[in-house]
Motif scaffolding. Structure first.
Motif, PDB file in Angstrom:
ATOM      1  N   MET A   1       0.830  -1.202   0.000  1.00 55.53           N
ATOM      2  CA  MET A   1       0.000   0.000   0.000  1.00 55.53           C
ATOM      3  C   MET A   1       0.865   1.253   0.000  1.00 55.53           C
ATOM      4  N   GLY A   2       2.083   1.103   0.541  1.00 53.47           N
ATOM      5  CA  GLY A   2       3.019   2.226   0.558  1.00 53.47           C
ATOM      6  C   GLY A   2       3.406   2.666  -0.854  1.00 53.47           C
ATOM      7  N   HIS A   3       3.181   1.807  -1.843  1.00 58.62           N
ATOM      8  CA  HIS A   3       3.467   2.169  -3.240  1.00 58.62           C
ATOM      9  C   HIS A   3       2.185   2.548  -3.979  1.00 58.62           C
ATOM     10  N   LEU A   4       1.108   1.820  -3.693  1.00 59.34           N
ATOM     11  CA  LEU A   4      -0.139   2.099  -4.424  1.00 59.34           C
ATOM     12  C   LEU A   4      -0.729   3.461  -4.043  1.00 59.34           C
ATOM     13  N   MET A   5      -0.767   3.768  -2.744  1.00 62.58           N
ATOM     14  CA  MET A   5      -1.411   5.023  -2.298  1.00 62.58           C
ATOM     15  C   MET A   5      -0.807   6.248  -2.996  1.00 62.58           C
ATOM     16  N   THR A  22      -4.032   7.526 -17.444  1.00 63.22           N
ATOM     17  CA  THR A  22      -4.353   6.093 -17.449  1.00 63.22           C
ATOM     18  C   THR A  22      -3.495   5.441 -16.371  1.00 63.22           C
ATOM     19  N   LEU A  23      -4.104   4.616 -15.567  1.00 67.09           N
ATOM     20  CA  LEU A  23      -3.357   3.941 -14.500  1.00 67.09           C
ATOM     21  C   LEU A  23      -3.249   2.461 -14.861  1.00 67.09           C
ATOM     22  N   LEU A  24      -2.041   1.909 -14.737  1.00 64.36           N
ATOM     23  CA  LEU A  24      -1.832   0.498 -15.073  1.00 64.36           C
ATOM     24  C   LEU A  24      -1.507  -0.307 -13.825  1.00 64.36           C
ATOM     25  N   PRO A  25      -2.524  -0.804 -13.129  1.00 62.01           N
ATOM     26  CA  PRO A  25      -2.221  -1.616 -11.949  1.00 62.01           C
ATOM     27  C   PRO A  25      -1.791  -3.020 -12.355  1.00 62.01           C
ATOM     28  N   ALA A  26      -0.749  -3.528 -11.684  1.00 65.03           N
ATOM     29  CA  ALA A  26      -0.294  -4.891 -11.964  1.00 65.03           C
ATOM     30  C   ALA A  26      -1.333  -5.877 -11.444  1.00 65.03           C
ATOM     31  N   GLN A  27      -1.657  -6.849 -12.273  1.00 67.18           N
ATOM     32  CA  GLN A  27      -2.655  -7.869 -11.906  1.00 67.18           C
ATOM     33  C   GLN A  27      -2.054  -9.253 -12.017  1.00 67.18           C
ATOM     34  N   PRO A  28      -2.405 -10.198 -11.172  1.00 68.14           N
ATOM     35  CA  PRO A  28      -3.272 -10.023 -10.015  1.00 68.14           C
ATOM     36  C   PRO A  28      -2.555  -9.263  -8.904  1.00 68.14           C
ATOM     37  N   THR A  29      -3.317  -8.558  -8.080  1.00 63.66           N
ATOM     38  CA  THR A  29      -2.711  -7.834  -6.972  1.00 63.66           C
ATOM     39  C   THR A  29      -2.287  -8.845  -5.900  1.00 63.66           C
ATOM     40  N   VAL A  30      -1.409  -8.420  -5.017  1.00 65.39           N
ATOM     41  CA  VAL A  30      -0.957  -9.315  -3.950  1.00 65.39           C
ATOM     42  C   VAL A  30      -1.985  -9.316  -2.815  1.00 65.39           C
ATOM     43  N   SER A  31      -2.455  -8.111  -2.448  1.00 65.10           N
ATOM     44  CA  SER A  31      -3.314  -8.024  -1.255  1.00 65.10           C
ATOM     45  C   SER A  31      -4.742  -7.639  -1.619  1.00 65.10           C
ATOM     46  N   ASN A  36      -9.283  -3.716  -3.319  1.00 64.51           N
ATOM     47  CA  ASN A  36     -10.392  -2.891  -2.830  1.00 64.51           C
ATOM     48  C   ASN A  36     -10.159  -1.416  -3.145  1.00 64.51           C
ATOM     49  N   HIS A  37      -8.922  -0.966  -2.906  1.00 66.20           N
ATOM     50  CA  HIS A  37      -8.644   0.449  -3.176  1.00 66.20           C
ATOM     51  C   HIS A  37      -8.738   0.779  -4.655  1.00 66.20           C
ATOM     52  N   LEU A  38      -8.251  -0.138  -5.483  1.00 68.81           N
ATOM     53  CA  LEU A  38      -8.317   0.132  -6.928  1.00 68.81           C
ATOM     54  C   LEU A  38      -9.775   0.241  -7.369  1.00 68.81           C
ATOM     55  N   ASN A  39     -10.595  -0.694  -6.899  1.00 66.27           N
ATOM     56  CA  ASN A  39     -12.011  -0.660  -7.311  1.00 66.27           C
ATOM     57  C   ASN A  39     -12.689   0.621  -6.859  1.00 66.27           C
ATOM     58  N   SER A  40     -12.473   1.008  -5.604  1.00 63.03           N
ATOM     59  CA  SER A  40     -13.177   2.216  -5.148  1.00 63.03           C
ATOM     60  C   SER A  40     -12.574   3.469  -5.793  1.00 63.03           C
ATOM     61  N   PHE A  41     -11.254   3.433  -6.064  1.00 64.10           N
ATOM     62  CA  PHE A  41     -10.626   4.592  -6.722  1.00 64.10           C
ATOM     63  C   PHE A  41     -11.232   4.816  -8.115  1.00 64.10           C
ATOM     64  N   PRO A 222       3.231  17.544   0.491  1.00 67.78           N
ATOM     65  CA  PRO A 222       2.582  16.275   0.747  1.00 67.78           C
ATOM     66  C   PRO A 222       1.449  16.049  -0.242  1.00 67.78           C
ATOM     67  N   PHE A 223       1.380  14.808  -0.762  1.00 64.30           N
ATOM     68  CA  PHE A 223       0.304  14.483  -1.696  1.00 64.30           C
ATOM     69  C   PHE A 223      -1.037  14.693  -1.010  1.00 64.30           C
ATOM     70  N   LYS A 224      -1.971  15.238  -1.783  1.00 68.68           N
ATOM     71  CA  LYS A 224      -3.291  15.489  -1.199  1.00 68.68           C
ATOM     72  C   LYS A 224      -4.123  14.205  -1.260  1.00 68.68           C
ATOM     73  N   PRO A 225      -5.056  14.050  -0.293  1.00 69.94           N
ATOM     74  CA  PRO A 225      -5.917  12.862  -0.351  1.00 69.94           C
ATOM     75  C   PRO A 225      -6.786  12.923  -1.604  1.00 69.94           C
ATOM     76  N   TYR A 226      -7.123  11.773  -2.148  1.00 70.22           N
ATOM     77  CA  TYR A 226      -8.046  11.739  -3.293  1.00 70.22           C
ATOM     78  C   TYR A 226      -9.429  11.372  -2.765  1.00 70.22           C
ATOM     79  N   GLU A 227     -10.418  11.625  -3.600  1.00 72.27           N
ATOM     80  CA  GLU A 227     -11.791  11.341  -3.159  1.00 72.27           C
ATOM     81  C   GLU A 227     -11.968   9.835  -2.939  1.00 72.27           C
ATOM     82  N   ASP A 228     -12.439   9.462  -1.781  1.00 66.66           N
ATOM     83  CA  ASP A 228     -12.588   8.043  -1.435  1.00 66.66           C
ATOM     84  C   ASP A 228     -13.836   7.884  -0.550  1.00 66.66           C
ATOM     85  N   PRO A 229     -14.963   7.631  -1.189  1.00 69.37           N
ATOM     86  CA  PRO A 229     -16.188   7.540  -0.392  1.00 69.37           C
ATOM     87  C   PRO A 229     -16.161   6.310   0.527  1.00 69.37           C
ATOM     88  N   GLY A 230     -17.051   6.254   1.455  1.00 66.69           N
ATOM     89  CA  GLY A 230     -17.092   5.104   2.385  1.00 66.69           C
ATOM     90  C   GLY A 230     -16.636   5.528   3.769  1.00 66.69           C
TER      91      GLY A 230
END
Ligand code: BUP
Length: 439
Positions: A1-5, A22-31, A36-41, A222-230
Protein backbone atom coordinates in the motif's frame (compact mmCIF):
# COMPACT_ATOMS: atom_id res chain seq x y z
CA UNK A 1 0.00 0.00 0.00
CA UNK A 2 3.02 2.23 0.56
CA UNK A 3 3.47 2.17 -3.24
CA UNK A 4 -0.14 2.10 -4.42
CA UNK A 5 -1.41 5.02 -2.30
CA UNK A 6 1.06 7.59 -3.70
CA UNK A 7 0.25 6.46 -7.25
CA UNK A 8 -3.47 6.94 -6.69
CA UNK A 9 -2.80 10.38 -5.24
CA UNK A 10 -0.49 11.35 -8.10
CA UNK A 11 -3.00 10.12 -10.69
CA UNK A 12 -5.83 12.08 -9.06
CA UNK A 13 -3.68 15.19 -8.85
CA UNK A 14 -2.58 15.08 -12.51
CA UNK A 15 -6.16 14.41 -13.61
CA UNK A 16 -7.36 17.42 -11.60
CA UNK A 17 -4.95 19.53 -13.67
CA UNK A 18 -6.48 18.47 -16.95
CA UNK A 19 -4.06 15.68 -17.79
CA UNK A 20 -5.58 12.60 -19.35
CA UNK A 21 -4.45 9.85 -17.01
CA UNK A 22 -4.35 6.09 -17.45
CA UNK A 23 -3.36 3.94 -14.50
CA UNK A 24 -1.83 0.50 -15.07
CA UNK A 25 -2.22 -1.62 -11.95
CA UNK A 26 -0.29 -4.89 -11.96
CA UNK A 27 -2.66 -7.87 -11.91
CA UNK A 28 -3.27 -10.02 -10.01
CA UNK A 29 -2.71 -7.83 -6.97
CA UNK A 30 -0.96 -9.32 -3.95
CA UNK A 31 -3.31 -8.02 -1.25
CA UNK A 32 -7.05 -7.57 -0.88
CA UNK A 33 -6.39 -3.99 0.29
CA UNK A 34 -4.91 -3.22 -3.15
CA UNK A 35 -7.89 -4.65 -5.09
CA UNK A 36 -10.39 -2.89 -2.83
CA UNK A 37 -8.64 0.45 -3.18
CA UNK A 38 -8.32 0.13 -6.93
CA UNK A 39 -12.01 -0.66 -7.31
CA UNK A 40 -13.18 2.22 -5.15
CA UNK A 41 -10.63 4.59 -6.72
CA UNK A 42 -11.82 3.91 -10.27
CA UNK A 43 -15.48 4.21 -9.34
CA UNK A 44 -14.84 7.57 -7.63
CA UNK A 45 -12.63 8.77 -10.55
CA UNK A 46 -14.36 7.60 -13.75
CA UNK A 47 -12.31 10.08 -15.81
CA UNK A 48 -9.13 8.11 -15.02
CA UNK A 49 -8.73 5.18 -17.36
CA UNK A 50 -7.94 1.72 -15.98
CA UNK A 51 -5.63 -0.51 -18.01
CA UNK A 52 -4.78 -3.68 -16.11
CA UNK A 53 -1.25 -4.95 -16.62
CA UNK A 54 -1.43 -8.75 -16.34
CA UNK A 55 2.01 -9.83 -15.23
CA UNK A 56 3.50 -13.23 -15.92
CA UNK A 57 3.58 -15.19 -12.64
CA UNK A 58 7.03 -16.06 -11.35
CA UNK A 59 7.96 -19.68 -11.06
CA UNK A 60 10.11 -18.92 -8.09
CA UNK A 61 12.43 -21.28 -6.32
CA UNK A 62 11.85 -19.18 -3.22
CA UNK A 63 8.17 -19.52 -2.26
CA UNK A 64 8.90 -17.93 1.12
CA UNK A 65 10.27 -14.70 -0.33
CA UNK A 66 8.48 -11.45 0.43
CA UNK A 67 5.40 -11.56 -1.85
CA UNK A 68 5.61 -7.83 -2.55
CA UNK A 69 9.23 -8.01 -3.74
CA UNK A 70 8.31 -11.05 -5.82
CA UNK A 71 5.48 -9.01 -7.36
CA UNK A 72 7.93 -6.27 -8.35
CA UNK A 73 10.17 -8.97 -9.84
CA UNK A 74 7.19 -10.29 -11.83
CA UNK A 75 6.42 -6.75 -13.08
CA UNK A 76 10.02 -6.24 -14.18
CA UNK A 77 10.13 -9.59 -15.98
CA UNK A 78 6.84 -8.80 -17.74
CA UNK A 79 8.06 -5.51 -19.17
CA UNK A 80 7.99 -6.92 -22.73
CA UNK A 81 4.17 -6.90 -22.45
CA UNK A 82 4.06 -3.16 -21.85
CA UNK A 83 4.91 -1.65 -25.29
CA UNK A 84 1.85 -3.16 -27.06
CA UNK A 85 -0.34 -2.16 -24.14
CA UNK A 86 0.97 1.40 -24.07
CA UNK A 87 0.88 1.78 -27.86
CA UNK A 88 -2.80 0.80 -27.84
CA UNK A 89 -3.74 3.94 -25.94
CA UNK A 90 -5.58 6.72 -27.67
CA UNK A 91 -4.69 9.56 -27.67
CA UNK A 92 -1.08 8.38 -27.58
CA UNK A 93 0.63 8.87 -24.24
CA UNK A 94 3.29 11.51 -23.76
CA UNK A 95 4.84 10.29 -20.51
CA UNK A 96 5.05 7.28 -18.24
CA UNK A 97 5.48 7.48 -14.45
CA UNK A 98 7.15 4.33 -13.13
CA UNK A 99 7.35 3.10 -9.58
CA UNK A 100 10.90 3.39 -8.26
CA UNK A 101 10.65 -0.32 -7.39
CA UNK A 102 10.22 -1.15 -11.09
CA UNK A 103 12.36 1.66 -12.53
CA UNK A 104 14.61 -0.79 -14.32
CA UNK A 105 11.75 -1.33 -16.82
CA UNK A 106 12.83 1.92 -18.43
CA UNK A 107 15.94 0.18 -19.79
CA UNK A 108 13.81 -1.88 -22.15
CA UNK A 109 11.06 0.64 -22.76
CA UNK A 110 13.24 3.63 -23.63
CA UNK A 111 14.85 1.77 -26.55
CA UNK A 112 11.55 0.50 -27.93
CA UNK A 113 10.85 1.96 -31.40
CA UNK A 114 7.09 2.30 -30.86
CA UNK A 115 7.43 4.40 -27.69
CA UNK A 116 8.71 7.89 -28.09
CA UNK A 117 7.70 9.25 -24.70
CA UNK A 118 9.33 10.72 -21.62
CA UNK A 119 9.87 8.74 -18.46
CA UNK A 120 9.56 9.78 -14.85
CA UNK A 121 10.07 7.84 -11.65
CA UNK A 122 7.77 8.17 -8.67
CA UNK A 123 9.94 7.73 -5.60
CA UNK A 124 7.86 6.38 -2.72
CA UNK A 125 10.44 7.13 -0.04
CA UNK A 126 12.09 10.15 1.56
CA UNK A 127 14.52 12.27 -0.47
CA UNK A 128 17.08 11.20 2.12
CA UNK A 129 16.70 7.47 1.38
CA UNK A 130 16.42 8.19 -2.34
CA UNK A 131 19.78 9.96 -2.21
CA UNK A 132 21.43 6.80 -0.87
CA UNK A 133 19.49 4.60 -3.26
CA UNK A 134 20.59 6.62 -6.30
CA UNK A 135 24.25 5.92 -5.43
CA UNK A 136 23.88 2.21 -4.59
CA UNK A 137 25.31 0.77 -7.84
CA UNK A 138 28.56 2.62 -7.15
CA UNK A 139 28.92 1.67 -3.47
CA UNK A 140 30.49 -1.12 -1.48
CA UNK A 141 28.85 -0.89 1.90
CA UNK A 142 31.06 -1.68 4.90
CA UNK A 143 29.23 -2.30 8.15
CA UNK A 144 32.47 -1.68 10.08
CA UNK A 145 32.45 2.09 9.36
CA UNK A 146 30.38 4.57 11.32
CA UNK A 147 29.48 7.05 8.63
CA UNK A 148 29.15 7.07 4.89
CA UNK A 149 30.07 10.27 3.09
CA UNK A 150 29.03 10.64 -0.52
CA UNK A 151 30.25 13.56 -2.57
CA UNK A 152 27.81 16.48 -2.49
CA UNK A 153 25.34 14.86 -0.06
CA UNK A 154 24.77 15.12 3.71
CA UNK A 155 26.47 12.12 5.37
CA UNK A 156 24.69 8.92 6.41
CA UNK A 157 25.00 6.91 9.58
CA UNK A 158 25.84 3.30 8.69
CA UNK A 159 23.58 1.96 11.45
CA UNK A 160 20.55 3.49 9.71
CA UNK A 161 21.14 1.55 6.50
CA UNK A 162 18.77 -1.44 6.24
CA UNK A 163 20.79 -4.62 6.99
CA UNK A 164 19.80 -6.43 3.73
CA UNK A 165 21.75 -3.79 1.79
CA UNK A 166 24.99 -5.25 3.15
CA UNK A 167 24.14 -8.54 1.44
CA UNK A 168 24.52 -8.24 -2.34
CA UNK A 169 22.65 -11.56 -2.89
CA UNK A 170 19.46 -10.35 -1.18
CA UNK A 171 16.50 -9.84 -3.58
CA UNK A 172 15.73 -6.46 -1.96
CA UNK A 173 19.32 -5.37 -2.67
CA UNK A 174 19.60 -6.70 -6.21
CA UNK A 175 16.27 -5.08 -7.11
CA UNK A 176 17.25 -1.75 -5.59
CA UNK A 177 20.57 -1.75 -7.43
CA UNK A 178 19.10 -2.44 -10.85
CA UNK A 179 16.36 0.12 -10.26
CA UNK A 180 18.95 2.65 -9.13
CA UNK A 181 20.92 2.11 -12.36
CA UNK A 182 17.87 3.18 -14.34
CA UNK A 183 17.49 6.52 -12.54
CA UNK A 184 19.85 8.37 -14.85
CA UNK A 185 17.67 7.44 -17.87
CA UNK A 186 14.53 9.31 -16.76
CA UNK A 187 13.56 12.95 -17.18
CA UNK A 188 12.65 13.53 -13.54
CA UNK A 189 12.07 11.90 -10.19
CA UNK A 190 8.77 12.90 -8.64
CA UNK A 191 8.63 12.63 -4.87
CA UNK A 192 6.10 12.94 -2.08
CA UNK A 193 8.16 15.34 0.01
CA UNK A 194 8.42 19.12 0.24
CA UNK A 195 11.29 21.53 0.13
CA UNK A 196 11.14 22.80 3.72
CA UNK A 197 10.96 19.26 5.14
CA UNK A 198 14.11 17.98 3.41
CA UNK A 199 15.75 21.17 2.15
CA UNK A 200 19.38 20.11 2.54
CA UNK A 201 18.97 16.80 0.69
CA UNK A 202 16.71 18.20 -2.03
CA UNK A 203 19.12 21.04 -2.73
CA UNK A 204 22.04 18.61 -2.77
CA UNK A 205 20.23 16.30 -5.21
CA UNK A 206 19.53 19.19 -7.57
CA UNK A 207 22.91 20.90 -7.18
CA UNK A 208 24.68 18.98 -9.92
CA UNK A 209 27.47 18.38 -7.40
CA UNK A 210 26.78 14.71 -6.65
CA UNK A 211 29.32 12.20 -7.95
CA UNK A 212 26.77 10.73 -10.36
CA UNK A 213 24.56 12.62 -12.78
CA UNK A 214 20.99 12.62 -11.57
CA UNK A 215 17.79 13.75 -13.27
CA UNK A 216 15.83 16.59 -11.76
CA UNK A 217 14.39 15.77 -8.33
CA UNK A 218 10.81 17.08 -8.20
CA UNK A 219 9.35 17.39 -4.67
CA UNK A 220 5.56 17.76 -4.90
CA UNK A 221 4.33 16.66 -1.50
CA UNK A 222 2.58 16.28 0.75
CA UNK A 223 0.30 14.48 -1.70
CA UNK A 224 -3.29 15.49 -1.20
CA UNK A 225 -5.92 12.86 -0.35
CA UNK A 226 -8.05 11.74 -3.29
CA UNK A 227 -11.79 11.34 -3.16
CA UNK A 228 -12.59 8.04 -1.43
CA UNK A 229 -16.19 7.54 -0.39
CA UNK A 230 -17.09 5.10 2.39
CA UNK A 231 -16.72 5.07 6.13
CA UNK A 232 -14.56 3.37 8.73
CA UNK A 233 -15.92 2.35 12.13
CA UNK A 234 -12.96 3.63 14.17
CA UNK A 235 -13.91 7.19 13.26
CA UNK A 236 -17.19 6.89 15.18
CA UNK A 237 -15.27 5.90 18.32
CA UNK A 238 -12.97 8.89 17.85
CA UNK A 239 -15.97 11.22 17.61
CA UNK A 240 -16.66 10.61 21.30
CA UNK A 241 -13.11 11.45 22.49
CA UNK A 242 -11.78 14.83 23.66
CA UNK A 243 -9.53 16.93 21.42
CA UNK A 244 -5.93 15.70 21.03
CA UNK A 245 -6.45 12.96 23.64
CA UNK A 246 -5.88 9.84 21.51
CA UNK A 247 -2.65 8.28 20.27
CA UNK A 248 -3.09 6.51 16.95
CA UNK A 249 -0.94 3.36 16.73
CA UNK A 250 -0.20 1.69 13.40
CA UNK A 251 2.89 0.06 11.98
CA UNK A 252 1.75 0.03 8.37
CA UNK A 253 0.02 -2.42 6.13
CA UNK A 254 2.54 -5.24 6.26
CA UNK A 255 4.22 -5.35 9.64
CA UNK A 256 3.69 -8.44 11.74
CA UNK A 257 5.05 -8.81 15.25
CA UNK A 258 5.62 -11.57 17.78
CA UNK A 259 2.88 -12.16 20.34
CA UNK A 260 5.32 -11.13 23.07
CA UNK A 261 5.95 -7.79 21.39
CA UNK A 262 2.23 -7.21 20.86
CA UNK A 263 1.70 -7.86 24.56
CA UNK A 264 4.38 -5.35 25.54
CA UNK A 265 2.85 -2.71 23.27
CA UNK A 266 -0.61 -3.30 24.74
CA UNK A 267 0.65 -3.18 28.32
CA UNK A 268 2.70 -0.07 27.54
CA UNK A 269 -0.32 1.71 26.09
CA UNK A 270 -2.45 0.82 29.10
CA UNK A 271 0.24 1.93 31.57
CA UNK A 272 0.65 5.26 29.75
CA UNK A 273 -2.97 6.10 30.71
CA UNK A 274 -3.40 7.69 27.28
CA UNK A 275 -6.38 6.91 25.08
CA UNK A 276 -5.44 4.90 22.00
CA UNK A 277 -6.64 3.61 18.66
CA UNK A 278 -4.43 0.66 17.73
CA UNK A 279 -4.42 -0.94 14.27
CA UNK A 280 -2.84 -4.35 14.31
CA UNK A 281 -1.82 -6.65 11.45
CA UNK A 282 -1.06 -10.32 11.88
CA UNK A 283 0.08 -11.26 8.38
CA UNK A 284 2.10 -9.60 5.61
CA UNK A 285 -0.61 -10.37 3.02
CA UNK A 286 -4.15 -9.70 4.20
CA UNK A 287 -5.66 -12.33 1.85
CA UNK A 288 -4.43 -15.07 4.17
CA UNK A 289 -5.63 -13.34 7.36
CA UNK A 290 -7.34 -15.86 9.61
CA UNK A 291 -6.30 -14.95 13.14
CA UNK A 292 -8.99 -13.59 15.45
CA UNK A 293 -8.24 -10.40 17.35
CA UNK A 294 -8.46 -12.24 20.64
CA UNK A 295 -5.86 -14.77 19.55
CA UNK A 296 -3.57 -12.03 18.31
CA UNK A 297 -3.70 -9.74 21.32
CA UNK A 298 -4.23 -12.43 23.94
CA UNK A 299 -7.47 -12.88 25.84
CA UNK A 300 -6.47 -11.30 29.14
CA UNK A 301 -4.93 -8.20 27.51
CA UNK A 302 -7.96 -7.72 25.28
CA UNK A 303 -10.28 -8.03 28.28
CA UNK A 304 -8.19 -5.48 30.18
CA UNK A 305 -8.38 -3.05 27.24
CA UNK A 306 -12.14 -3.49 26.98
CA UNK A 307 -12.63 -3.17 30.72
CA UNK A 308 -10.57 0.03 31.09
CA UNK A 309 -12.29 1.68 28.09
CA UNK A 310 -9.04 3.47 27.44
CA UNK A 311 -8.71 2.46 23.82
CA UNK A 312 -9.70 0.19 20.96
CA UNK A 313 -7.78 -2.36 18.90
CA UNK A 314 -8.80 -3.13 15.33
CA UNK A 315 -7.51 -5.50 12.69
CA UNK A 316 -9.40 -4.06 9.71
CA UNK A 317 -8.20 -1.50 7.23
CA UNK A 318 -8.86 2.01 8.57
CA UNK A 319 -8.95 5.36 6.83
CA UNK A 320 -5.66 6.60 8.17
CA UNK A 321 -5.76 10.03 6.58
CA UNK A 322 -9.17 10.74 8.09
CA UNK A 323 -8.03 9.43 11.45
CA UNK A 324 -4.99 11.70 11.41
CA UNK A 325 -7.24 14.64 10.52
CA UNK A 326 -9.63 13.92 13.41
CA UNK A 327 -9.60 16.48 16.25
CA UNK A 328 -9.27 13.69 18.86
CA UNK A 329 -5.84 12.58 17.59
CA UNK A 330 -2.90 13.99 19.56
CA UNK A 331 -0.06 11.71 18.45
CA UNK A 332 0.93 8.94 16.05
CA UNK A 333 2.99 5.91 17.15
CA UNK A 334 4.23 4.71 13.77
CA UNK A 335 6.77 2.55 11.91
CA UNK A 336 7.63 5.69 9.93
CA UNK A 337 6.67 4.36 6.52
CA UNK A 338 7.14 7.35 4.26
CA UNK A 339 3.45 7.82 3.45
CA UNK A 340 2.56 7.72 7.12
CA UNK A 341 5.25 10.28 7.93
CA UNK A 342 4.01 12.62 5.20
CA UNK A 343 0.40 12.19 6.26
CA UNK A 344 1.39 13.19 9.81
CA UNK A 345 3.51 16.10 8.55
CA UNK A 346 0.63 17.43 6.46
CA UNK A 347 -1.62 17.55 9.52
CA UNK A 348 0.98 18.57 12.09
CA UNK A 349 0.49 15.39 14.16
CA UNK A 350 3.55 14.61 16.32
CA UNK A 351 5.05 11.14 15.83
CA UNK A 352 6.72 8.54 17.96
CA UNK A 353 8.80 6.60 15.43
CA UNK A 354 9.63 2.95 15.89
CA UNK A 355 11.61 2.06 12.82
CA UNK A 356 11.20 -1.60 11.98
CA UNK A 357 12.83 -2.17 8.58
CA UNK A 358 13.59 -0.80 5.10
CA UNK A 359 13.92 2.95 4.64
CA UNK A 360 12.29 3.74 7.98
CA UNK A 361 15.38 4.90 9.87
CA UNK A 362 16.17 7.36 7.12
CA UNK A 363 12.59 8.59 7.30
CA UNK A 364 12.76 8.87 11.08
CA UNK A 365 15.90 10.99 10.79
CA UNK A 366 13.93 13.42 8.64
CA UNK A 367 11.00 13.39 11.07
CA UNK A 368 13.24 14.02 14.07
CA UNK A 369 15.30 16.74 12.39
CA UNK A 370 12.21 18.62 11.20
CA UNK A 371 10.75 18.55 14.72
CA UNK A 372 7.85 16.27 13.81
CA UNK A 373 8.49 13.87 16.64
CA UNK A 374 10.74 11.63 18.65
CA UNK A 375 12.67 8.53 17.70
CA UNK A 376 14.11 6.16 20.33
CA UNK A 377 16.95 4.83 18.14
CA UNK A 378 17.98 2.22 20.70
CA UNK A 379 14.74 0.28 20.15
CA UNK A 380 16.48 -1.21 17.11
CA UNK A 381 15.09 -2.99 14.05
CA UNK A 382 11.98 -5.18 14.38
CA UNK A 383 12.74 -8.38 16.27
CA UNK A 384 16.24 -7.28 17.28
CA UNK A 385 15.08 -7.16 20.87
CA UNK A 386 11.86 -7.08 22.85
CA UNK A 387 10.91 -3.47 23.55
CA UNK A 388 9.42 -3.56 27.04
CA UNK A 389 6.10 -2.07 28.11
CA UNK A 390 7.82 0.43 30.47
CA UNK A 391 9.85 1.84 27.57
CA UNK A 392 6.73 2.19 25.45
CA UNK A 393 4.80 3.76 28.33
CA UNK A 394 7.56 6.34 28.88
CA UNK A 395 7.74 7.41 25.23
CA UNK A 396 3.96 7.50 24.73
CA UNK A 397 3.67 9.77 27.77
CA UNK A 398 6.42 12.00 26.43
CA UNK A 399 4.74 12.20 23.01
CA UNK A 400 1.32 13.04 24.41
CA UNK A 401 2.23 15.21 27.37
CA UNK A 402 5.28 17.20 26.34
CA UNK A 403 3.73 20.18 24.60
CA UNK A 404 6.92 21.04 22.78
CA UNK A 405 6.26 18.13 20.37
CA UNK A 406 2.79 19.44 19.65
CA UNK A 407 3.95 22.95 18.84
CA UNK A 408 6.91 21.80 16.74
CA UNK A 409 4.66 19.43 14.78
CA UNK A 410 2.18 22.24 14.26
CA UNK A 411 4.96 24.29 12.65
CA UNK A 412 5.68 21.36 10.29
CA UNK A 413 1.98 21.25 9.39
CA UNK A 414 2.01 24.98 8.62
CA UNK A 415 5.06 24.62 6.38
CA UNK A 416 3.41 21.67 4.61
CA UNK A 417 0.37 23.84 3.87
CA UNK A 418 2.59 26.68 2.69
CA UNK A 419 4.21 24.35 0.14
CA UNK A 420 0.81 24.07 -1.56
CA UNK A 421 -0.19 27.74 -1.51
CA UNK A 422 0.00 29.69 -4.76
CA UNK A 423 3.72 30.24 -5.30
CA UNK A 424 4.56 27.56 -2.69
CA UNK A 425 7.42 25.18 -3.46
CA UNK A 426 5.38 22.06 -4.30
CA UNK A 427 2.75 24.03 -6.19
CA UNK A 428 5.46 25.56 -8.38
CA UNK A 429 7.10 22.21 -9.10
CA UNK A 430 3.76 20.70 -10.12
CA UNK A 431 3.29 23.59 -12.58
CA UNK A 432 6.77 22.84 -13.92
CA UNK A 433 5.93 19.14 -14.37
CA UNK A 434 2.73 19.98 -16.27
CA UNK A 435 4.77 22.23 -18.59
CA UNK A 436 7.35 19.45 -19.08
CA UNK A 437 4.55 17.03 -19.97
CA UNK A 438 3.40 19.35 -22.77
CA UNK A 439 6.81 19.29 -24.49
BR1 BUP B 1 -2.34 -0.28 7.96
C1 BUP B 1 -3.17 1.09 7.03
N1 BUP B 1 -5.13 2.30 6.54
O1 BUP B 1 -5.25 0.57 7.97
P1 BUP B 1 3.39 3.53 4.53
C2 BUP B 1 -2.47 1.89 6.19
N2 BUP B 1 -3.12 2.88 5.50
O2 BUP B 1 -5.05 4.02 5.12
P2 BUP B 1 3.71 0.58 4.54
C3 BUP B 1 -4.45 3.11 5.70
O3 BUP B 1 -1.44 2.86 3.83
P3 BUP B 1 5.97 0.52 3.04
C4 BUP B 1 -4.56 1.27 7.22
O4 BUP B 1 -2.36 5.93 5.31
C5 BUP B 1 -0.47 4.97 4.10
O5 BUP B 1 -0.92 5.79 3.06
C6 BUP B 1 -1.58 4.79 5.14
O6 BUP B 1 2.07 3.37 3.70
C7 BUP B 1 -2.38 3.69 4.52
O7 BUP B 1 3.67 2.09 5.14
C8 BUP B 1 -0.27 3.57 3.55
O8 BUP B 1 3.18 4.41 5.68
C9 BUP B 1 0.89 2.87 4.21
O9 BUP B 1 4.43 3.99 3.58
O10 BUP B 1 4.45 0.67 3.25
O11 BUP B 1 2.43 0.11 4.11
O12 BUP B 1 4.44 -0.22 5.53
O13 BUP B 1 6.31 -0.90 3.40
O14 BUP B 1 6.12 0.80 1.59
O15 BUP B 1 6.60 1.52 3.95
Amino acid sequence: MGHLMPFLRLAAMLASRNCKVTLLPAQPTVSAAESNHLNSFFSAHPHIQRLDFHVVPLHTSNPHGDPFFLQFEAIIRSVHLLPPLLSSLSPPISALFLDIAAATCVDQLADHPSLSISYYILSTTSARFFSLLSHLPHLTLESSCENLKLHGLPSFSISNIPPPLFNPQNLFTTQLISNARAISRVKGVVSNTFHWFEAETIEALNSGKTSITLPQFLPIGPFKPYEDPGKCASLSWLDGQPAKSVVYVSFGSRTTMSKDQIKEIGEGLLKSKQKFLWVLKSVIVDKVEETELQELVGRSLLEKIEEKKQGIVVKEWVKQEEILTHHAIGGFFSHCGWNSAMEAAQRGVPMLAWTLNGDQRFNAEVVEKAGLGLWPKHWGWLGERLVKSEEIEEKIEELMQDHKFRSMAQKVGEEAKRAWEIGGTSEKVVGQIIEMLKL
